[in-house]
Design a protein around this motif. Structure first.
Motif, PDB file in Angstrom:
ATOM      1  N   ARG A 168       0.762  -1.164   0.432  1.00 53.39           N
ATOM      2  CA  ARG A 168      -0.368  -0.154   0.090  1.00 53.39           C
ATOM      3  C   ARG A 168       0.685   1.287   0.501  1.00 53.39           C
ATOM      4  O   ARG A 168       0.773   2.648  -0.774  1.00 53.39           O
ATOM      5  N   VAL A 169       2.579   1.568   1.241  1.00 53.41           N
ATOM      6  CA  VAL A 169       2.720   2.908   1.358  1.00 53.41           C
ATOM      7  C   VAL A 169       3.664   2.644  -0.747  1.00 53.41           C
ATOM      8  O   VAL A 169       2.980   3.921  -0.824  1.00 53.41           O
ATOM      9  N   ALA A 170       3.979   1.332  -0.943  1.00 53.59           N
ATOM     10  CA  ALA A 170       4.435   1.628  -2.022  1.00 53.59           C
ATOM     11  C   ALA A 170       4.257   1.907  -2.934  1.00 53.59           C
ATOM     12  O   ALA A 170       4.561   2.696  -4.145  1.00 53.59           O
ATOM     13  N   LYS A 171       2.790   1.829  -3.559  1.00 48.26           N
ATOM     14  CA  LYS A 171       2.073   1.979  -4.803  1.00 48.26           C
ATOM     15  C   LYS A 171       1.096   3.729  -4.183  1.00 48.26           C
ATOM     16  O   LYS A 171       1.750   4.124  -4.730  1.00 48.26           O
ATOM     17  N   ALA A 172       1.344   4.051  -3.596  1.00 46.95           N
ATOM     18  CA  ALA A 172       1.170   5.817  -2.878  1.00 46.95           C
ATOM     19  C   ALA A 172       1.623   6.675  -3.252  1.00 46.95           C
ATOM     20  O   ALA A 172       1.716   7.751  -3.018  1.00 46.95           O
ATOM     21  N   ARG A 173       2.861   6.118  -2.753  1.00 49.43           N
ATOM     22  CA  ARG A 173       4.369   6.652  -2.230  1.00 49.43           C
ATOM     23  C   ARG A 173       5.049   6.645  -4.239  1.00 49.43           C
ATOM     24  O   ARG A 173       6.124   7.407  -4.484  1.00 49.43           O
ATOM     25  N   ASN A 174       4.103   5.825  -5.041  1.00 51.77           N
ATOM     26  CA  ASN A 174       5.221   5.561  -6.296  1.00 51.77           C
ATOM     27  C   ASN A 174       6.621   4.572  -6.249  1.00 51.77           C
ATOM     28  O   ASN A 174       7.469   5.725  -6.732  1.00 51.77           O
ATOM     29  N   LEU A 175       7.194   4.314  -5.398  1.00 56.04           N
ATOM     30  CA  LEU A 175       8.049   3.568  -5.149  1.00 56.04           C
ATOM     31  C   LEU A 175       7.712   2.035  -5.100  1.00 56.04           C
ATOM     32  O   LEU A 175       7.283   1.542  -5.422  1.00 56.04           O
TER      33      LEU A 175
ATOM     34  N   LEU B 140      10.095   5.293  11.292  1.00 59.00           N
ATOM     35  CA  LEU B 140      10.014   4.319   9.505  1.00 59.00           C
ATOM     36  C   LEU B 140       9.203   5.275   8.561  1.00 59.00           C
ATOM     37  O   LEU B 140       9.905   5.838   7.919  1.00 59.00           O
ATOM     38  N   ASN B 141       8.287   6.359   9.022  1.00 59.15           N
ATOM     39  CA  ASN B 141       7.574   7.341   8.346  1.00 59.15           C
ATOM     40  C   ASN B 141       8.722   8.829   7.899  1.00 59.15           C
ATOM     41  O   ASN B 141       8.501   9.170   6.963  1.00 59.15           O
ATOM     42  N   LEU B 142       9.376   9.071   9.299  1.00 57.06           N
ATOM     43  CA  LEU B 142      10.384   9.932   8.929  1.00 57.06           C
ATOM     44  C   LEU B 142      11.218   9.230   7.886  1.00 57.06           C
ATOM     45  O   LEU B 142      11.650   9.977   6.795  1.00 57.06           O
ATOM     46  N   ALA B 143      11.932   8.622   8.450  1.00 57.87           N
ATOM     47  CA  ALA B 143      12.739   7.800   6.857  1.00 57.87           C
ATOM     48  C   ALA B 143      12.236   6.937   5.918  1.00 57.87           C
ATOM     49  O   ALA B 143      13.011   7.769   4.158  1.00 57.87           O
ATOM     50  N   LEU B 144      10.363   7.434   5.455  1.00 54.55           N
ATOM     51  CA  LEU B 144      10.096   7.165   4.394  1.00 54.55           C
ATOM     52  C   LEU B 144      10.098   8.492   4.146  1.00 54.55           C
ATOM     53  O   LEU B 144      10.912   8.531   2.551  1.00 54.55           O
ATOM     54  N   ASP B 145       9.720   9.588   4.601  1.00 52.73           N
ATOM     55  CA  ASP B 145       9.251  10.847   3.854  1.00 52.73           C
ATOM     56  C   ASP B 145      11.144  11.632   3.059  1.00 52.73           C
ATOM     57  O   ASP B 145      11.327  12.336   2.298  1.00 52.73           O
ATOM     58  N   LYS B 146      12.664  10.713   4.170  1.00 52.36           N
ATOM     59  CA  LYS B 146      13.672  11.063   3.505  1.00 52.36           C
ATOM     60  C   LYS B 146      13.690   9.970   1.858  1.00 52.36           C
ATOM     61  O   LYS B 146      14.420  10.802   1.124  1.00 52.36           O
ATOM     62  N   LEU B 147      13.127   9.151   1.923  1.00 54.87           N
ATOM     63  CA  LEU B 147      13.106   8.110   0.495  1.00 54.87           C
ATOM     64  C   LEU B 147      12.625   9.342  -0.328  1.00 54.87           C
ATOM     65  O   LEU B 147      13.597   9.134  -1.491  1.00 54.87           O
ATOM     66  N   ALA B 148      11.109   8.937   0.184  1.00 54.31           N
ATOM     67  CA  ALA B 148      10.717   9.138  -0.876  1.00 54.31           C
ATOM     68  C   ALA B 148      10.782  11.347  -1.851  1.00 54.31           C
ATOM     69  O   ALA B 148      10.683  11.028  -2.347  1.00 54.31           O
ATOM     70  N   ALA B 149      11.862  11.956  -0.792  1.00 52.82           N
ATOM     71  CA  ALA B 149      12.312  13.385  -0.778  1.00 52.82           C
ATOM     72  C   ALA B 149      13.738  12.742  -1.918  1.00 52.82           C
ATOM     73  O   ALA B 149      14.071  13.795  -2.259  1.00 52.82           O
ATOM     74  N   GLY B 150      14.151  11.593  -2.082  1.00 53.25           N
ATOM     75  CA  GLY B 150      14.905  11.190  -2.724  1.00 53.25           C
ATOM     76  C   GLY B 150      16.906  11.331  -2.553  1.00 53.25           C
ATOM     77  O   GLY B 150      17.160  10.968  -3.580  1.00 53.25           O
TER      78      GLY B 150
END
Length: 201
Positions: A153-160, A191-201
């Motif tokens: 779900r998270v990967a799909k929503a974040r397009n990752l 985990l969500n803070l790290a996810l934001d960092k990953l999505a930002a790039g």
């Protein structure tokens, strides 16, 4: 009479000073010196701003974030302060639902939550901690299985790519304390803070 009152008064003053002032000051000083982060609330910062605590869960509703365990905490209704409404992870009102396992309201809620989660990831069994609350309603952790369940779900929503999100989950699994106490767990906020960092790039 004064002979009996004097020792009693001296004892009250002495014990008040020792247990009400000296002991708390000593413990505060020791904890600040040895465990400053824990003594100050185990706060988590991002860009110099406090965003939460590692010890208290937060409510994440967006599909692009990992969700924590359900929380049964409540708070005053803004429209009518004499009534209570659901306020997940309300740290001012730590509590459980107090519903027994045979309570129809609890059974219906778990069935509804499980069906929603199953629709998100039909290929995996729904982890128990994603449909049950804790006694405090503030648990900041979920099991590694609960985090892995949410990866699609998270990967799909974040397009990752799913494998990158799954790798991020693996990096945030905390082991047992001293290798024997407790169970492996994942802190949802971190985990969500790290996810934001990953999505930002």
């Amino acid at each position: 009479m004064l002979k009996q009152l004097r020792p009693a008064l001296v004892m009250i003053v002495a014990m008040t000073a020792i247990t009400g002032l000296l002991y708390p000051l000593a413990m505060t000083s020791v904890s600040q010196a040895i465990f400053p982060a824990q003594a100050n609330g185990s706060v988590i910062e991002r860009d110099g701003k406090i965003v939460g605590s590692a010890l208290i869960g937060q409510y994440f509703a967006s599909p692009g974030y990992f969700h924590g365990r359900p929380s049964a905490t409540t708070g005053p209704d803004p429209a009518d302060p004499s009534k209570s409404v659901a306020q997940p992870y309300n740290a001012a009102n730590s509590m459980g639902s107090n519903l027994g396992p045979s309570n129809p309201a609890l059974i219906d809620r778990i069935k509804t939550d499980a069906a929603t989660l199953k629709a998100e990831n039909p290929n995996a069994p729904v982890p128990m901690d994603l449909v049950t609350t804790t006694g405090s309603g503030l648990d900041p952790h979920i099991t590694p299985e609960a985090a892995a369940f949410q990866v699609p779900r998270v990967a799909k929503a974040r397009n990752l790519p799913e494998d990158r999100v799954a790798a991020l989950v693996s990096q945030h699994v905390e082991g047992r304390l001293f290798g024997i106490l407790g169970e492996p767990r994942v802190n949802v906020l971190e985990l969500n803070l790290a996810l934001d960092k990953l999505a930002a790039g």
